[in-house]
Design a protein around this motif. Structure first.
Motif, PDB file in Angstrom:
ATOM      1  N   ASP B 270       0.834  -1.217   0.000  1.00  0.00           N
ATOM      2  CA  ASP B 270       0.000   0.000   0.000  1.00  0.00           C
ATOM      3  C   ASP B 270       0.862   1.256   0.000  1.00  0.00           C
ATOM      4  N   LEU B 271       1.944   1.242   0.774  1.00  0.00           N
ATOM      5  CA  LEU B 271       2.840   2.389   0.805  1.00  0.00           C
ATOM      6  C   LEU B 271       3.517   2.595  -0.545  1.00  0.00           C
ATOM      7  N   ALA B 272       3.926   1.493  -1.120  1.00  0.00           N
ATOM      8  CA  ALA B 272       4.625   1.563  -2.392  1.00  0.00           C
ATOM      9  C   ALA B 272       3.731   2.171  -3.461  1.00  0.00           C
ATOM     10  N   ALA B 273       2.478   1.784  -3.430  1.00  0.00           N
ATOM     11  CA  ALA B 273       1.545   2.312  -4.416  1.00  0.00           C
ATOM     12  C   ALA B 273       1.428   3.819  -4.301  1.00  0.00           C
ATOM     13  N   ARG B 274       1.301   4.287  -3.062  1.00  0.00           N
ATOM     14  CA  ARG B 274       1.147   5.736  -2.887  1.00  0.00           C
ATOM     15  C   ARG B 274       2.480   6.456  -3.074  1.00  0.00           C
ATOM     16  N   GLY B 275       3.552   5.753  -2.647  1.00  0.00           N
ATOM     17  CA  GLY B 275       4.878   6.350  -2.790  1.00  0.00           C
ATOM     18  C   GLY B 275       5.203   6.608  -4.241  1.00  0.00           C
ATOM     19  N   ARG B 276       4.738   5.727  -5.091  1.00  0.00           N
ATOM     20  CA  ARG B 276       5.028   5.888  -6.504  1.00  0.00           C
ATOM     21  C   ARG B 276       4.387   7.146  -7.061  1.00  0.00           C
ATOM     22  N   GLU B 277       3.216   7.482  -6.510  1.00  0.00           N
ATOM     23  CA  GLU B 277       2.538   8.711  -6.966  1.00  0.00           C
ATOM     24  C   GLU B 277       3.376   9.941  -6.656  1.00  0.00           C
ATOM     25  N   HIS B 278       4.064   9.919  -5.519  1.00  0.00           N
ATOM     26  CA  HIS B 278       4.741  11.131  -5.024  1.00  0.00           C
ATOM     27  C   HIS B 278       6.181  11.225  -5.493  1.00  0.00           C
ATOM     28  N   VAL B 279       6.919  10.173  -5.295  1.00  0.00           N
ATOM     29  CA  VAL B 279       8.330  10.224  -5.670  1.00  0.00           C
ATOM     30  C   VAL B 279       8.640   9.000  -6.492  1.00  0.00           C
ATOM     31  N   LEU B 280       9.199   9.229  -7.623  1.00  0.00           N
ATOM     32  CA  LEU B 280       9.644   8.080  -8.405  1.00  0.00           C
ATOM     33  C   LEU B 280      11.146   8.173  -8.529  1.00  0.00           C
ATOM     34  N   ASP B 281      11.793   7.170  -8.018  1.00  0.00           N
ATOM     35  CA  ASP B 281      13.224   7.106  -8.167  1.00  0.00           C
ATOM     36  C   ASP B 281      13.898   8.432  -7.797  1.00  0.00           C
ATOM     37  N   GLY B 282      13.534   8.935  -6.645  1.00  0.00           N
ATOM     38  CA  GLY B 282      14.137  10.220  -6.245  1.00  0.00           C
ATOM     39  C   GLY B 282      14.617  10.153  -4.816  1.00  0.00           C
ATOM     40  N   PRO B 283      15.408  11.154  -4.428  1.00  0.00           N
ATOM     41  CA  PRO B 283      15.895  11.165  -3.046  1.00  0.00           C
ATOM     42  C   PRO B 283      14.763  11.472  -2.067  1.00  0.00           C
ATOM     43  N   VAL B 284      14.758  10.774  -0.947  1.00  0.00           N
ATOM     44  CA  VAL B 284      13.780  11.032   0.117  1.00  0.00           C
ATOM     45  C   VAL B 284      14.486  10.908   1.459  1.00  0.00           C
ATOM     46  N   PHE B 285      13.784  11.349   2.488  1.00  0.00           N
ATOM     47  CA  PHE B 285      14.261  11.128   3.850  1.00  0.00           C
ATOM     48  C   PHE B 285      13.217  10.319   4.586  1.00  0.00           C
ATOM     49  N   LEU B 286      13.667   9.284   5.289  1.00  0.00           N
ATOM     50  CA  LEU B 286      12.766   8.552   6.152  1.00  0.00           C
ATOM     51  C   LEU B 286      13.119   8.887   7.593  1.00  0.00           C
ATOM     52  N   GLY B 287      12.069   9.098   8.399  1.00  0.00           N
ATOM     53  CA  GLY B 287      12.346   9.410   9.790  1.00  0.00           C
ATOM     54  C   GLY B 287      11.531   8.534  10.717  1.00  0.00           C
TER      55      GLY B 287
END
Lengths: 272, 376, 322
Positions: B270-287
């Motif tokens: 489920d996260l991956a599905a939504r994550g794909r909408e927002h960032v594709l193959d880009g830098p992110v920060f997880l906290g």
């Protein structure tokens, strides 16, 4: 080493005594017997004849001169405190346009040679119809550079929030200066009062030039006239001199530490 | 009492911007804390409300009425400064009545008001004393009292507790809060201390670099920080933030940490599905917060290796500082840890407790629509 | 001028006044500032700067205080002045007075300061300092009276001391040769305390570690003075010398008082104590030659301003006594 130490100790006692002799002697002659001044060898112990001083204070115009000096000195002190607190506050806290120019003007006054200005100052007072007035004795000395700087220095140490809370509470700047800033700058007030007192009380040349009215003349000027008229009357003369001296001596006795420090750190342009 | 509104308010000192154009609304009776590091512009914000500074642009309104062109005293605010600004040469009652006297209020009325407020603050025994004879806490009350006697519409406090020791600070925190509940005066409270901001506020405003980062309730700010700055500012130890990229992985996405690229963490579907909408193959920060580790979860968890280095016992719980490769990680747990240093542990962090941030530090809000910038 | 213009362009009541951060508030701030400095500024301008500028005007005009007519005479007043022997005499007297008195004062002050420095750590040291400083704050006329008597050739203490030392008696204030030195003695007594205190402030500013280091090296007495005090006191010595020069050049009250009366009028005998300040006073206020006195004042003004600027320069570079 031991001898050098003893010599220094001796000098530390003898030299101050030598410096004090002229003042002590004024006292001895004033309260001595008639003709003590001419006695050889000199008489060193006071006889405590208060007669001459009482005579001078009751039978001559001296009370008037004392009154003049006291009034002139008191008025000068009050005005100096007033103008210095205001200007010192402006220099310390208010970034008005021309701030640094005014700063230079205040320093500049200290540098002007007093003796070279007397002629034009006389002319200015003449045109302002101020000759022979109390105002002429007071107002030209109602502002004083070292006092302004002194107040500025102390006001700068007061936390900014002290004035900000006053602003928020609707306290006017003037009220703040006189009710809060000045009481918190007590050392500046004390030093200004002392230095102004000494300068005003000892005024001589200024009144000599700016007044010829016996009604206004301060004690130093009166002494000078008196001296030329009654030069032979030593006891009365010494008594009058003692009257002029005593307030200075009394104030100095209680505040000497403060005065010495004030002079060493503040009033460097003290005139002879 | 009044509501406060900022409309496009900004402040420049010369060419230096200390407050970016700001919109802000504080409803009547709210306890509003402004928090940020020193130099963030939080004091400027307060001083603008007080009238000690004039805004460079914009309007400030109390109850809908413009006040930014009015002098400080006419706004009727009460202010408490960090150094209390109590005049040392006046008695406590003189201090409290000084402002009222300037407004030519009858002496009897002033005395009555001072006594009344002093009683509430329990400083009625100190009225004849001078500030020098008072303790820090007592001075604090006097400063509050001086503001209260004027029946202010707005209460402004500029780090009022930072000169007190820890114990006293906690007590005064409660008292100020209680005072607020009694009088219901709109209060703006500036502090650099996140705990103070959290415990006292109805709402918190986080400021940094002259810009408002986030405004919200303490829970809101803690659970949904708007960016990495806010996330790390609140909570102790601070949130662990790990830089990396989202990369395609089989059918789904995986997180590739920058400091340990070998270790790909696949995202749940489920996260991956939504994550794909927002960032594709880009830098992110997880906290994740130190206390999120090991929490029970119904869903899946993120598994990371961890080498403990120091263990601090705080009695009720433990703080463990260690590393994931070179990346420092802090944990907070109530379970007594095994005192074995340098042994690799596997940590489990529920994916629901993981915060996501864009490269620029702002929060990836999975519920919200996709950001325009990312689409382009 | 800029203030006045911006006031009319941007009335502080207008809505735009507050928003542009500046005009409204800045003008209000400035007006408050001007209000606060106004009293002192008026005094300074009216009684000091005004006269200073006016001085230049009257010096170049033939001018009379009682008449409205004045004619430009250029350097005429100065030329007239240069033809007066008494003017040159006064310059000579002033130079003599300053050149002798200043070094003596500075040396004595330095010696007293070194002596007092050690004394201050002991009991009663502050009292010694107070007694040496005291004459400086006493009124000049009141204390001159006693000195006139000390200098009395028949009964005075000065001759008693000379007699005790088996030296010939002097006529002091009544002698052409000894009148000015007598004034110097008085001025030394009256002012040396001031310079002593300044030296003491200079000595106090020498770091304790420097003195201790020298003491550990076995320096004391003359060696200590040469190696530590003298080099460290260089700036303050210079400062004291310039300040003393400025002050002595303007000595008036004691000369007027000590040499007045039966001693042939102030400045006597035979103009032997007529210094520049005294001559300016007499020319202007006894003989009412204001233009001539102004020309003299300008010369004095330039002389002293030069010294003052040097002093200011030194003080700014070495602020050691605060």
């Amino acid at each position: 080493m031991r001898n050098a130490f003893r010599l220094r100790t001796l000098l530390l006692i003898v030299l101050p005594v030598l410096f004090f002799i002229p003042i002590y002697w004024t006292f001895v002659i004033a309260v001595g017997y008639h003709g003590a001044a001419y006695h050889l060898p000199p008489v060193w112990t006071p006889l405590f004849h208060w007669g001459p001083i009482i005579y001078v204070l009751t039978h001559t115009h001296w009370p008037r001169y004392v009154f003049n000096t006291v009034g002139i000195t008191a008025a000068t002190i009050v005005l100096v405190l007033f103008t210095s607190a205001l200007a010192g506050y402006a220099l310390a806290e208010i970034p008005f346009k021309g701030h640094s120019l005014y700063f230079l003007l205040v320093i500049g006054v200290m540098m002007l040679p007093q003796q070279a200005l007397l002629v034009p100052q006389y002319v200015v007072l003449f045109h302002l119809h101020m000759l022979n007035t109390y105002a002429a004795m007071v107002i030209p000395f109602a502002a004083n550079s070292s006092s302004i700087f002194l107040f500025r220095q102390f006001f700068k140490k007061i936390p900014v929030s002290f004035h900000e809370i006053a602003r928020i509470e609707g306290v006017s700047t003037l009220r703040y200066i006189f009710r809060v800033a000045m009481p918190l700058a007590k050392p500046a007030v004390a030093t200004s009062v002392l230095l102004t007192f000494i300068a005003a009380w000892n005024q001589f040349q200024w009144p000599l030039i700016m007044t010829n009215s016996p009604q206004i003349q301060p004690i130093e000027l009166a002494l000078s006239h008196y001296m030329q008229t009654y030069e032979a009357n030593w006891r009365e003369l010494a008594s009058a001199a003692l009257i002029a001296l005593s307030p200075i001596l009394i104030v100095f006795a209680f505040t000497q530490k403060h005065i010495v420090q004030a002079v060493a750190g503040g009033d460097l342009n003290a005139k002879d | 009492m009044a509501s406060i509104e900022f409309r496009n308010v900004s402040k420049m000192f010369g060419s230096q911007r200390v407050l970016a154009p700001t919109h802000l609304g504080i409803p009547n009776g709210e306890f509003f804390t402004v928090v940020g590091p020193s130099g963030s512009g939080k004091s400027t914000l307060l001083r603008l409300i007080a009238g000690l500074e004039v805004p460079s642009t914009g309007e400030i309104l109390f109850d809908g009425e413009r006040v930014d062109n009015k002098p400080a005293y006419s706004r009727n605010v009460g202010m408490v400064f960090q150094n209390y600004a109590i005049y040392p040469h006046m008695t406590i009652s003189q201090n409290m009545s000084f402002g009222l006297e300037a407004q030519k209020i009858p002496k009897a009325q002033i005395n009555q008001k001072v006594k009344e407020v002093a009683k509430i603050l329990e400083i009625d025994g100190l009225l004849a004393k001078r500030p020098g004879q008072l303790s820090g806490g007592q001075k604090q009350r006097v400063a509050l009292g001086r503001a209260l006697v004027r029946n202010p519409r707005v209460f402004l406090m500029d780090e009022p507790l930072s000169n007190l020791d820890t114990q006293l600070r906690e007590r005064m925190r409660k008292e100020i809060r209680l005072l607020h509940e009694t009088f219901q005066i709109t209060t703006v409270y500036v502090t650099h201390d996140q705990t103070e901001a959290m415990t006292m506020a109805d709402r918190i405003c986080v400021v940094n670099g002259g810009e408002i980062q986030q405004i919200g309730t303490p829970e809101d700010i803690y659970q949904h920080p708007a960016n990495i700055f806010v996330a790390k500012f609140f909570g102790s130890p601070a949130m662990n933030v790990i830089a990396g990229r989202l990369v395609p992985y089989k059918e789904t996405l995986a997180f590739e940490p920058e400091h340990d690229p070998e270790r790909l963490s696949p995202l749940p579907a489920d996260l991956a599905a939504r994550g794909r909408e927002h960032v594709l193959d880009g830098p992110v920060f997880l906290g994740f917060r130190p206390e999120a580790v090991g929490q029970e979860t119904s869903g899946t968890a993120w598994e990371i290796p961890f080498v403990p280095v120091t263990i601090e016992s705080l009695g009720s719980h433990y703080q463990i500082h260690g590393q994931w490769c070179d990346q420092p990680i802090s944990l907070s747990t109530s379970i007594r840890p095994v005192r074995e240093r340098h042994k690799v542990l596997n940590l489990l962090i529920p994916w629901t407790d993981v915060h996501w941030f864009y490269e620029d530090g702002s929060r990836i809000n999975f519920a919200a629509p996709v950001r325009v910038r990312q689409e382009a | 001028m800029a203030q006045a213009r911006s006031l009319t362009q941007n009335p502080p009541q207008s809505a735009s006044a507050a928003r542009s951060d500046s005009w409204g508030t800045r003008i209000k701030t400035s007006i408050l500032g001007y209000g606060l400095i106004l009293p002192s500024l008026l005094v300074f301008l009216t009684f000091f700067y005004g006269p200073a500028i006016f001085l230049a005007y009257i010096a170049f005009f033939h001018w009379n205080i009682f008449s409205a007519n004045s004619t430009f005479v250029g350097l005429g007043n100065f030329l007239k002045l240069f033809h007066q022997p008494v003017f040159w005499q006064s310059l000579l007297n002033t130079a003599y007075y300053v050149v002798v008195l200043v070094p003596v004062t500075a040396l004595l002050a330095l010696a007293l300061a070194l002596l007092l420095r050690e004394g201050l750590s002991r009991r009663g040291g502050g009292i010694s300092r107070a007694f040496i400083f005291l004459p400086h704050v006493t009124p000049v006329v009141a204390t001159s009276i006693i000195w006139v008597w000390i200098f009395n050739p028949q009964f005075g203490l000065a001759n008693t001391v000379l007699h005790f030392l088996h030296l010939p008696a002097l006529n002091w204030l009544e002698s052409v040769h000894w009148a000015l030195p007598s004034v110097m003695v008085y001025t030394l007594w009256h002012s040396v305390g001031l310079y002593t205190v300044l030296f003491l402030a200079g000595l106090a500013s020498i770091p304790r570690s420097v003195i201790e280091a020298a003491t550990t090296d076995g320096a004391h007495g003359w060696r200590m003075f040469k190696r530590v005090f003298w080099p460290m006191l260089g700036p303050i010595t210079f400062f004291v010398v310039v300040l003393a020069s400025i002050n002595t050049m303007q000595t008036f009250s004691q000369i007027y008082t000590l040499t007045g009366g039966p001693h042939g009028g102030a400045g006597g005998p035979a103009f032997s104590t007529t210094t520049d300040s005294l001559l300016i006073y007499q020319t202007a206020f006894l003989y009412l030659h204001f233009s001539l006195a102004s020309a003299m004042s300008i010369i004095l003004f330039i002389l002293i301003m030069t010294l003052t600027l040097i002093q200011k320069w030194v003080a700014d570079r070495f602020v050691f006594y605060r």
